[in-house]
Design an enzyme around this catalytic site. Structure first.
Site, PDB file in Angstrom:
ATOM      1  N   SER A 246       3.179  -8.089  -4.906  1.00  0.00           N
ATOM      2  CA  SER A 246       4.288  -7.372  -4.293  1.00  0.00           C
ATOM      3  C   SER A 246       4.455  -6.024  -4.973  1.00  0.00           C
ATOM      4  CB  SER A 246       5.584  -8.153  -4.465  1.00  0.00           C
ATOM      5  OG  SER A 246       5.947  -8.131  -5.827  1.00  0.00           O
ATOM      6  N   LYS A 247       5.132  -5.149  -4.269  1.00  0.00           N
ATOM      7  CA  LYS A 247       5.361  -3.821  -4.808  1.00  0.00           C
ATOM      8  C   LYS A 247       6.166  -3.918  -6.113  1.00  0.00           C
ATOM      9  CE  LYS A 247       7.598   0.518  -3.883  1.00  0.00           C
ATOM     10  NZ  LYS A 247       8.351   1.357  -3.004  1.00  0.00           N
ATOM     11  N   ARG A 248       7.165  -4.803  -6.081  1.00  0.00           N
ATOM     12  CA  ARG A 248       8.063  -4.873  -7.229  1.00  0.00           C
ATOM     13  C   ARG A 248       7.313  -5.225  -8.508  1.00  0.00           C
ATOM     14  NH1 ARG A 248      11.872  -8.962  -7.118  1.00  0.00           N
ATOM     15  NH2 ARG A 248      11.549  -8.966  -4.872  1.00  0.00           N
TER      16      ARG A 248
END
Ligand code: GLU
Length: 492
Positions: A246-248
């Site tokens: 994920s981006k996070r």
């Protein structure tokens, strides 16, 4: 046979990431394989999180990857009337009901169920309200959501998944789910099905993370009287620690634009993506576009999770080494003219492009790229590691500087001497330049490598590379002599 119709329906709430790109690619491959259509639908109903920047990023990413579509982009918000009409129809036909339970009531019930270790889903309080009771609550101004009324049946609720086989749940496992919020906005579960029915979608390829949605959406298809499309759920892509990428947690490394910016060849990246979730059944790894369209089948989509092989802080690889190695294989074998076009963009961005490379020096340009491409990992390397071929203003790397130049102070005299010999040559050829370099080494009583490595350092700035004498031919006598004579600057 009816035409196959596939769709890619991203929610524009962030950049196009590896998972989304892979979904788009699989749908595109299947549409192209079957001579069908791919529909691009931007699911922008979450108006708070959808952004114009994200829409543009998705379109740019698809264009870079070479994934084209046949219809759209459609925007889901333009079809709100269809979504509401479907909700009303479900209400009218008894497949849905208004639920007046408040958030607080639902929370309290959930807590009580949790304490008693009982099923925590919606308990059906409003499921069987009489029309009078509903009217009374509405007249009293109570707000409501619309819930789907899951049929009470004893059999199993399910569908045949092209990848995973038969997927089944008992009806009692599925709660009456909300299809319209209390603010009157229909939810994704409903909009998505209504749009897929309207767009006559025949195949839905999406991640396994959507399977809980599929189970409920199967009920919506039935209630709306539409045939079920074929479902094929693709494996999740996890990192080495088995966490969803994920981006996070992974940052830009999972964004498609990262690969564009780092000089990946678009099709090479698609080739990497397809192997994250599909396998040909043998060890073949490199597929041209046509080969992949031919070889791709839904049945060979992997059932188990794919691993994005990336370690944070790894100094050797800045992304999954497989992505790099596939890119390298394309760099080495692709038609040099195509490489030339892609490198042009890179050189332009770095201010290293010269119009003559597309005109009278085109042959030189392509021969040079062909000479140096073997050691490169990405297109950007032509402007960094290969900078000396396009500019006199290049950096000499520390390692060759220490190891091949400064360690031999005599080179400060020898390299300009070599330049004099090169100047005197009648024919500046690979053979002649090699002969002269070797003679100089012999005369000075050192191995030829001392001269050659020193020369490579000042001429290319690199520790290693293609044959030194081929490089000299590419650069030409004047440039070579200038750089050899300029050796003084390193010894100050
Ligand atoms: N907008 C949804 C998403 O981006 C679409 C899922 C689907 O139905 O394929 O996850």
């Amino acid at each position: 046979m009816t035409e196959t119709r596939l769709r890619f329906p991203p929610s524009p709430t962030g950049y196009l990431h590896i998972g989304g790109a892979r979904t788009a690619l699989f749908n595109w491959l299947y549409a192209r394989k079957t001579g069908g259509k791919l529909i691009l639908r931007i699911e922008d109903t979450d108006t708070e999180r959808s952004t114009q920047g994200s829409i543009q990023g998705i379109l740019d990413g698809l264009e870079w990857l070479g994934i084209d579509w046949d219809e759209g982009p459609y925007f889901q918000t333009e079809f709100s009337a269809d979504h509401l009409a479907a909700a009303n129809r479900l209400l009218a036909e008894g497949h849905a009901y208004k639920c007046f339970c408040t958030k607080e009531e639902l929370e309290a019930k959930k807590e009580a169920a949790m304490a008693a270790k009982q099923h925590m889903g919606y308990d059906g309080t409003c499921r069987n309200l009489t029309p009078e009771q509903v009217a009374e609550k509405e007249n009293a101004g109570l707000s409501y959501v619309i819930r789907f009324k899951v049929p009470e049946r004893s059999g199993m609720l399910g569908y045949d998944d092209k990848v995973l086989g038969r997927i089944e749940h008992s009806y009692s496992e599925v709660d009456d789910f909300v299809i319209v919020r209390s603010n009157g906005k229909p939810l994704y579960l409903l909009c998505n099905v209504v749009d897929d029915i309207r767009d006559r979608i025949t195949h839905i390829l999406r991640g396994q993370d959507h399977m809980t949605n599929t189970t409920r959406q199967v009920l919506l298809y039935e209630a709306l009287g539409a045939p079920l499309p074929v479902f094929a759920h693709m494996p999740l892509t996890l990192d080495l620690k088995k966490a969803k990428i994920s981006k996070r947690s992974h940052g830009e490394i999972v964004a498609v634009h990262f690969y564009k910016e780092h000089g990946f060849i678009p099709w090479a990246f698609c080739n990497f993506l397809v192997l994250l979730g599909w396998s040909p059944g043998d060890d073949k790894e490199i597929f041209s576009r046509e080969e992949l369209i031919e070889a791709f089948t839904l049945e060979r989509i992997n059932k188990s999770n794919s691993i994005f092989n990336y370690r944070k802080g790894d100094e050797k690889f800045f992304t999954d080494p497989k992505a790099i190695s596939i890119n390298e294989q394309y760099l080495r074998t692709m038609d040099i003219g195509e490489i030339g076009d892609m490198v042009q963009n890179v050189l332009e961005k770095e201010g290293l492009w010269d119009a003559s490379y597309a005109g009278e020096r085109k042959e030189w340009y392509l021969i040079t790229l062909d000479l140096i491409r073997d050691r490169f990992h990405t297109l950007n390397d032509f402007a960094t590691l290969g900078r000396a071929f396009f500019s006199d203003d290049f950096q000499v790397e520390t390692k060759p500087l220490q190891k091949n130049l400064l360690k031999f102070p005599e080179l400060q005299q020898w390299l300009p001497l070599l330049a004099d010999h090169y100047q005197a040559l009648e024919h500046f050829t690979a053979d002649e330049t090699e002969r002269v370099a070797k003679e100089l080494a012999e005369e000075k009583g050192v191995k030829p490598g001392v001269i050659v490595n020193g020369m490579r350092t000042v001429v290319t700035g690199q520790l290693a590379g293609a044959s030194m004498y081929d490089i000299l031919m590419t650069l030409g006598r004047e440039k070579v002599m200038r750089r050899l004579r300029d050796v003084d600057k390193f010894f100050q």
